[in-house]
Scaffold this active site. Sequence first.
Site, PDB file in Angstrom:
ATOM      1  CB  CYS B  86      -0.955  -0.040   1.189  1.00 16.94           C
ATOM      2  SG  CYS B  86      -2.301   1.133   1.045  1.00 16.94           S
ATOM      3  CG  HIS B 203      -3.276  -3.607   3.563  1.00 19.19           C
ATOM      4  ND1 HIS B 203      -2.262  -2.939   4.221  1.00 19.19           N
ATOM      5  CD2 HIS B 203      -3.971  -2.648   2.910  1.00 19.19           C
ATOM      6  CE1 HIS B 203      -2.348  -1.637   3.984  1.00 19.19           C
ATOM      7  NE2 HIS B 203      -3.381  -1.430   3.189  1.00 19.19           N
ATOM      8  CD  GLU B 205      -0.728  -5.596   6.187  1.00 22.93           C
ATOM      9  OE1 GLU B 205      -0.479  -6.175   5.105  1.00 22.93           O
ATOM     10  OE2 GLU B 205      -0.997  -4.375   6.270  1.00 22.93           O
TER      11      GLU B 205
END
Lengths: 312, 232
Positions: B86, B203, B205
């Site tokens: 990002c 993302h 994560e």
Amino acid sequence: MADVPLREGKTKRLLPTEVPGRINLYFKDEVSLQNGKSIFTIPGKGAACAQVSLQVFRFLAQRGVENHLVKESGDRLLLVDELEMLPIEVVVWNFACGSLPERLGFEPGAVFREPLVEFFLKDDSKDDPLVTVEHLEALGLLRREEVEALRSRALKINGFLRDYFDSHGIILGSVKLEFGKLGDHFVLGDEVSPDTCLMWEKEGGKPLGRMAALEGRREPEIYARVVSLMEEKPGKEAYVYVRPKQGIMDPQGQVTMRALRDLGFSEVEDVRVGRYIILRIREGSSRERLEEMCRRLLANPVIEDYEIRWDD
Amino acid sequence: MRFGVVVFPGSNCEADCYYVLRDVLGAEVDYVWHGESDIDRYDCLVLPGGFSYGDYLRPGAIARFSPVMESLKGFAEKGKFIIGICNGFQVLLEAGLLPGAMLWNESLHFVCRYVHLRLENDRTPWTHLGSEGQVLRIPIAHQQGNYYADEKTLRALEDSGRIILRYCEPSGEVTRRANPNGSVGNIAGICDEDFNVFGLMPHPERASEEVLGSTDGLLIWRSIMEHARGNG
């Protein structure tokens, strides 16, 4: 009582104040050459040196160099912390000038790879002799590591001053610094002015202040000129327009165009939204520098064009 | 393999990355302040999401001059790994470690939702545990993720297999409708020429634990860790 000096030197008076630990430095118009063997007056010299010192001490404080200045307290008067002064002058030379060529045989103007540092003992009866680290230790004035600490501090200060004066069109040949103890540590004291620096005007190479006096000049202009060079002139504004490159999708422009048309502004054919940046640029910069600012940061050349408006 | 998660002023996904790497995957990981320039002890640096320097001027434009970024170029040249997620992807673009630039989302909206991603190349250190055509479900959250590169750059990316992820339908079909931000060719993630540097808008994560609704992001973390062990 405030005008009875605590001490009077050749070029300054130390005046007491109501505040413990604070004194006023009064800058006299006397110029002292050859360790006091030649003393004469130049009107305005004291005010000029007070003004430049004030500016320099403020600048150095911003750079993290602790010094004795508290504030300006009147015409040619600086309020400072009272220091326990070391009877030593630390002189940093950027190139051979002043007494150096005669003392050591350097070609005048010869530039050193690294600035030279010299220590002098303040004692007119002995003509302020040059002293070594061993002398300073043996005289019980400073320990070796304190001398080294002062040396590196003096070099750092010289570096700051060289750039600072340079940005005001002044070449710094040498600077004389004096330090004193405030509590348990040394801080910069005395003055840093056209009377303790040897300086030249970058444009035309004319000597200024003390350097001019050493060459026999006596007119007030030699000190006053430094004050006017040091004046902070507001820079000139430059305008940078950054906009999406032709053919690059510009969602902000498209949405804004639609909104304008919805409001009835049917004549709007296209809208492109960019950025408008106003910079204030100090004298001495160039269009090339501005171009570089645009290329490296202000615009992203992959997607944006820029245009600079600036009368240089 | 030792990870370093770089923290810029304004990063806000560093703790998520750190947590997934340490607690979910058991990797060795440290935070690396952006002012650090000695990064030799790391094998993989993570540039996390967020709003480094408030996104002032352009996202990533200021962060890329941080001391740690100066060291990154040499880091990549040593064959070590960098992943920019990002805002981290935007920083890599601004720094020129990956080609192209980010435009505002076509809608101008901040888009925060799950998207589907088609895995376009499974022969990279970042994706070798997956298979080409596989569809991953991972969230995005950005306002400037509309990837742009000129035609020549695009062709080069395409020809060398450096487009790693594209926005797609749940079926895997790459359509205009599946594109959340207008990015050219539905591009969601790309690599550099040596596949050491990976930038992506989604993302991973945030999709690394069942409780979060998807574990598809683990594919990327596990791939790079396996690669470091000499597998794949």
